[in-house]
Design a protein around this motif. Structure first.
Motif, PDB file in Angstrom:
ATOM      1  N   THR A   1     -22.201   2.501  13.292  1.00 22.48           N
ATOM      2  CA  THR A   1     -21.147   1.603  13.775  1.00 22.48           C
ATOM      3  C   THR A   1     -20.690   2.014  15.174  1.00 22.48           C
ATOM      4  OG1 THR A   1     -20.422   1.216  11.523  1.00 22.48           O
ATOM      5  CG2 THR A   1     -18.858   0.653  13.254  1.00 22.48           C
TER       6      THR A   1
ATOM      7  N   ASP B   1     -20.884   8.736   6.685  1.00 26.94           N
ATOM      8  CA  ASP B   1     -21.331   9.263   7.979  1.00 26.94           C
ATOM      9  C   ASP B   1     -22.438   8.416   8.611  1.00 26.94           C
ATOM     10  OD1 ASP B   1     -19.464  11.216   7.810  1.00 26.94           O
ATOM     11  OD2 ASP B   1     -20.834  12.808   7.193  1.00 26.94           O
TER      12      ASP B   1
ATOM     13  N   ARG C   1     -24.350   7.729  28.397  1.00 27.03           N
ATOM     14  CA  ARG C   1     -24.740   7.846  26.977  1.00 27.03           C
ATOM     15  C   ARG C   1     -25.145   6.493  26.388  1.00 27.03           C
ATOM     16  NH1 ARG C   1     -26.484   7.628  22.682  1.00 27.03           N
ATOM     17  NH2 ARG C   1     -25.870   8.677  20.747  1.00 27.03           N
TER      18      ARG C   1
ATOM     19  N   LYS D   1      -9.651  14.531  14.714  1.00 33.17           N
ATOM     20  CA  LYS D   1      -9.179  14.589  13.315  1.00 33.17           C
ATOM     21  C   LYS D   1     -10.216  15.279  12.425  1.00 33.17           C
ATOM     22  CE  LYS D   1      -9.217  11.085  10.272  1.00 33.17           C
ATOM     23  NZ  LYS D   1      -8.974   9.800   9.666  1.00 33.17           N
ATOM     24  N   LEU D   2     -11.502  15.023  12.714  1.00 38.74           N
ATOM     25  CA  LEU D   2     -12.574  15.594  11.877  1.00 38.74           C
ATOM     26  C   LEU D   2     -13.012  16.974  12.391  1.00 38.74           C
ATOM     27  CD1 LEU D   2     -14.802  12.410  11.349  1.00 38.74           C
ATOM     28  CD2 LEU D   2     -12.976  13.288   9.901  1.00 38.74           C
TER      29      LEU D   2
ATOM     30  N   MET E   1      -7.652   3.472  11.650  1.00 32.76           N
ATOM     31  CA  MET E   1      -7.864   2.710  12.888  1.00 32.76           C
ATOM     32  C   MET E   1      -6.729   1.705  13.108  1.00 32.76           C
ATOM     33  SD  MET E   1     -11.180   0.670  14.170  1.00 32.76           S
ATOM     34  CE  MET E   1     -11.208   0.007  15.835  1.00 32.76           C
TER      35      MET E   1
ATOM     36  N   PHE F   1     -11.970  -6.254  12.941  1.00 31.36           N
ATOM     37  CA  PHE F   1     -12.871  -5.175  12.533  1.00 31.36           C
ATOM     38  C   PHE F   1     -12.101  -4.127  11.723  1.00 31.36           C
ATOM     39  CE2 PHE F   1     -14.209  -0.861  13.495  1.00 31.36           C
ATOM     40  CZ  PHE F   1     -15.559  -0.866  13.185  1.00 31.36           C
TER      41      PHE F   1
ATOM     42  N   VAL G   1     -19.655   8.295  29.450  1.00 35.04           N
ATOM     43  CA  VAL G   1     -19.884   7.283  28.413  1.00 35.04           C
ATOM     44  C   VAL G   1     -20.932   6.232  28.813  1.00 35.04           C
ATOM     45  CG1 VAL G   1     -18.024   5.580  28.878  1.00 35.04           C
ATOM     46  CG2 VAL G   1     -18.612   6.192  26.535  1.00 35.04           C
TER      47      VAL G   1
ATOM     48  N   HIS H   1     -19.970   1.167  20.871  1.00 36.40           N
ATOM     49  CA  HIS H   1     -20.080   1.670  22.253  1.00 36.40           C
ATOM     50  C   HIS H   1     -21.067   0.820  23.064  1.00 36.40           C
ATOM     51  CE1 HIS H   1     -17.547   5.182  21.844  1.00 36.40           C
ATOM     52  NE2 HIS H   1     -18.209   5.583  20.772  1.00 36.40           N
TER      53      HIS H   1
ATOM     54  N   CYS I   1     -10.895   5.139   6.816  1.00 37.98           N
ATOM     55  CA  CYS I   1     -11.187   4.997   8.258  1.00 37.98           C
ATOM     56  C   CYS I   1     -10.486   3.753   8.806  1.00 37.98           C
ATOM     57  CB  CYS I   1     -12.686   4.855   8.517  1.00 37.98           C
ATOM     58  SG  CYS I   1     -13.732   6.072   7.719  1.00 37.98           S
TER      59      CYS I   1
ATOM     60  N   VAL J   1     -10.782  10.257  16.519  1.00 38.90           N
ATOM     61  CA  VAL J   1     -11.410  10.474  15.199  1.00 38.90           C
ATOM     62  C   VAL J   1     -12.135  11.829  15.201  1.00 38.90           C
ATOM     63  CG1 VAL J   1     -13.057   9.593  13.500  1.00 38.90           C
ATOM     64  CG2 VAL J   1     -11.659   7.985  14.806  1.00 38.90           C
ATOM     65  N   ASN J   2     -12.865  12.117  16.299  1.00 40.58           N
ATOM     66  CA  ASN J   2     -13.557  13.415  16.395  1.00 40.58           C
ATOM     67  C   ASN J   2     -12.571  14.558  16.197  1.00 40.58           C
ATOM     68  OD1 ASN J   2     -15.998  12.184  16.985  1.00 40.58           O
ATOM     69  ND2 ASN J   2     -15.827  12.450  19.200  1.00 40.58           N
TER      70      ASN J   2
ATOM     71  N   HIS K   1     -12.637   7.009  19.737  1.00 41.85           N
ATOM     72  CA  HIS K   1     -13.639   7.804  19.013  1.00 41.85           C
ATOM     73  C   HIS K   1     -13.253   9.283  19.082  1.00 41.85           C
ATOM     74  CE1 HIS K   1     -18.291   8.335  18.283  1.00 41.85           C
ATOM     75  NE2 HIS K   1     -17.589   9.113  17.499  1.00 41.85           N
ATOM     76  N   ASN K   2     -12.774   9.721  20.235  1.00 44.11           N
ATOM     77  CA  ASN K   2     -12.366  11.131  20.363  1.00 44.11           C
ATOM     78  C   ASN K   2     -11.203  11.473  19.439  1.00 44.11           C
ATOM     79  OD1 ASN K   2     -14.228  12.363  21.993  1.00 44.11           O
ATOM     80  ND2 ASN K   2     -13.146  11.918  23.901  1.00 44.11           N
TER      81      ASN K   2
HETATM   82  C1  LIG Z   1     -13.983   3.114  13.546  1.00 48.20           C
HETATM   83  C2  LIG Z   1     -14.413   4.349  12.783  1.00 48.20           C
HETATM   84  C3  LIG Z   1     -13.442   5.147  12.193  1.00 48.20           C
HETATM   85  C4  LIG Z   1     -13.832   6.286  11.476  1.00 48.20           C
HETATM   86  N1  LIG Z   1     -12.873   7.017  10.841  1.00 48.20           N
HETATM   87  C5  LIG Z   1     -13.248   8.078  10.090  1.00 48.20           C
HETATM   88  C6  LIG Z   1     -12.266   8.805   9.352  1.00 48.20           C
HETATM   89  O1  LIG Z   1     -11.065   8.499   9.391  1.00 48.20           O
HETATM   90  N2  LIG Z   1     -12.692   9.848   8.574  1.00 48.20           N
HETATM   91  C7  LIG Z   1     -14.024  10.198   8.507  1.00 48.20           C
HETATM   92  O2  LIG Z   1     -14.368  11.147   7.783  1.00 48.20           O
HETATM   93  N3  LIG Z   1     -14.966   9.519   9.208  1.00 48.20           N
HETATM   94  C8  LIG Z   1     -14.610   8.482   9.983  1.00 48.20           C
HETATM   95  N4  LIG Z   1     -15.555   7.786  10.676  1.00 48.20           N
HETATM   96  C9  LIG Z   1     -16.959   8.312  10.732  1.00 48.20           C
HETATM   97  C10 LIG Z   1     -17.059   9.419  11.796  1.00 48.20           C
HETATM   98  O3  LIG Z   1     -16.428   9.049  13.013  1.00 48.20           O
HETATM   99  C11 LIG Z   1     -18.519   9.740  12.149  1.00 48.20           C
HETATM  100  O4  LIG Z   1     -19.216   8.549  12.468  1.00 48.20           O
HETATM  101  C12 LIG Z   1     -19.271  10.453  11.060  1.00 48.20           C
HETATM  102  O5  LIG Z   1     -18.564  11.618  10.684  1.00 48.20           O
HETATM  103  C13 LIG Z   1     -20.704  10.834  11.536  1.00 48.20           C
HETATM  104  O6  LIG Z   1     -20.555  11.679  12.675  1.00 48.20           O
HETATM  105  P1  LIG Z   1     -21.727  12.075  13.635  1.00 48.20           P
HETATM  106  O7  LIG Z   1     -21.645  13.555  13.795  1.00 48.20           O
HETATM  107  O8  LIG Z   1     -23.006  11.459  13.195  1.00 48.20           O
HETATM  108  O9  LIG Z   1     -21.340  11.471  15.076  1.00 48.20           O
HETATM  109  P2  LIG Z   1     -20.483  10.197  15.412  1.00 48.20           P
HETATM  110  O10 LIG Z   1     -19.033  10.595  15.539  1.00 48.20           O
HETATM  111  O11 LIG Z   1     -20.805   9.092  14.478  1.00 48.20           O
HETATM  112  O12 LIG Z   1     -20.973   9.854  16.878  1.00 48.20           O
HETATM  113  C14 LIG Z   1     -22.246   9.268  17.125  1.00 48.20           C
HETATM  114  C15 LIG Z   1     -22.649   9.600  18.568  1.00 48.20           C
HETATM  115  O13 LIG Z   1     -21.687   9.046  19.456  1.00 48.20           O
HETATM  116  C16 LIG Z   1     -21.543   9.878  20.614  1.00 48.20           C
HETATM  117  N5  LIG Z   1     -20.113  10.135  20.775  1.00 48.20           N
HETATM  118  C17 LIG Z   1     -19.339  11.052  20.130  1.00 48.20           C
HETATM  119  N6  LIG Z   1     -18.075  10.923  20.501  1.00 48.20           N
HETATM  120  C18 LIG Z   1     -18.034   9.923  21.414  1.00 48.20           C
HETATM  121  C19 LIG Z   1     -16.989   9.323  22.171  1.00 48.20           C
HETATM  122  N7  LIG Z   1     -15.726   9.732  22.091  1.00 48.20           N
HETATM  123  N8  LIG Z   1     -17.297   8.307  23.000  1.00 48.20           N
HETATM  124  C20 LIG Z   1     -18.585   7.889  23.125  1.00 48.20           C
HETATM  125  N9  LIG Z   1     -19.613   8.396  22.425  1.00 48.20           N
HETATM  126  C21 LIG Z   1     -19.333   9.417  21.582  1.00 48.20           C
HETATM  127  C22 LIG Z   1     -22.325  11.146  20.371  1.00 48.20           C
HETATM  128  O14 LIG Z   1     -23.516  11.043  21.145  1.00 48.20           O
HETATM  129  C23 LIG Z   1     -22.647  11.097  18.885  1.00 48.20           C
HETATM  130  O15 LIG Z   1     -23.865  11.675  18.576  1.00 48.20           O
HETATM  131  C24 LIG Z   1     -15.209   6.635  11.379  1.00 48.20           C
HETATM  132  C25 LIG Z   1     -16.173   5.818  11.988  1.00 48.20           C
HETATM  133  C26 LIG Z   1     -15.785   4.684  12.675  1.00 48.20           C
HETATM  134  C27 LIG Z   1     -16.826   3.793  13.301  1.00 48.20           C
END
Ligand SMILES: Cc1cc2nc3c(=O)[nH]c(=O)nc-3n(C[C@H](O)[C@H](O)[C@H](O)COP(=O)(O)OP(=O)(O)OC[C@H]3O[C@@H](n4cnc5c(N)ncnc54)[C@H](O)[C@@H]3O)c2cc1C
Length: 152
Positions: free
Chosen positions: A53, A47, A141, A127-128, A96, A83, A138, A58, A92, A124-125, A121-122
């Motif tokens: 990353t 996380d 942000r 899926k999680l 991707m 990447f 964006v 972004h 992950c 992935v969001n 990113h959405n």
């Molecule tokens: C390429 C990649 C693939 C990943 N795949 C997986 C996976 O398959 N399984 C897994 O468990 N984890 C995966 N992760 C990690 C996961 O996406 C999160 O980074 C991690 O769960 C921490 O989440 P977080 O709540 O800190 O917010 P994060 O998702 O890390 O987001 C960080 C910040 O980005 C902003 N943000 C959120 N969504 C968006 C968006 N759509 N566009 C722009 N800004 C946004 C918000 O302000 C948020 O606080 C992946 C990460 C990366 C970089």
């Protein structure tokens, strides 16, 4: 392990004061980290790696040219394909690579790239089971700061 104390008599006042401030700030950070049960100088977990990353990706998209050259468009495309082969969370990375097959990087402008990355990113969001981000916001942000001035 205790750190060396800043030496008042070995340095000029400005340097000494700066060292004092740095030592104090580090101690505050360390004590907060131990209260929260986290350490700041340890290897990243999934996380931590993910959020750092995303911040990098972004921000890179936010500063991509509005009118990139053909070379820049190709380089950015290749960057994301490469990447996705080396991202050090293997599930992950595999996920991707699959996403890139259906949705290749849109590199024709800053707007296109930022929106494409936001959608990626959405996905992935989703899926999680995290909330989806409103891609209209964006650039606020990651580049301009919020319209309410809270980042100024
Ligand atoms: C390429 C990649 C693939 C990943 N795949 C997986 C996976 O398959 N399984 C897994 O468990 N984890 C995966 N992760 C990690 C996961 O996406 C999160 O980074 C991690 O769960 C921490 O989440 P977080 O709540 O800190 O917010 P994060 O998702 O890390 O987001 C960080 C910040 O980005 C902003 N943000 C959120 N969504 C968006 C968006 N759509 N566009 C722009 N800004 C946004 C918000 O302000 C948020 O606080 C992946 C990460 C990366 C970089």
């Amino acid at each position: 392990m205790s750190r060396e104390k800043p030496c008042r008599t070995c340095t000029d006042f400005r340097t000494w004061a700066k060292q004092q401030k740095e030592t104090y700030e580090k101690e505050v950070r360390d004590s907060q980290a131990s209260v929260n049960g986290t350490r700041e100088n340890c290897p990243l977990d999934k996380d931590e790696l993910g959020s750092k990353t995303w911040a990098f990706l972004h921000t890179m998209a936010a500063y991509y040219p509005d009118q990139p050259s053909n070379g820049q468009m190709n380089d950015m495309k290749n960057f994301f394909y490469t990447f996705s082969k080396f991202y050090p969370c293997h599930t992950c990375a595999e996920d991707m690579q699959e996403q890139l097959k259906h949705s290749p990087p849109a590199t024709s402008s800053q707007e296109e790239l930022s929106q494409w990355l936001c959608r990626l990113h959405n996905a992935v969001n989703k899926k999680l089971m995290k909330p989806e981000f409103d891609c209209k916001l964006v650039n606020q942000r990651w580049r301009d700061g919020w319209l309410d001035g809270s980042c100024d």
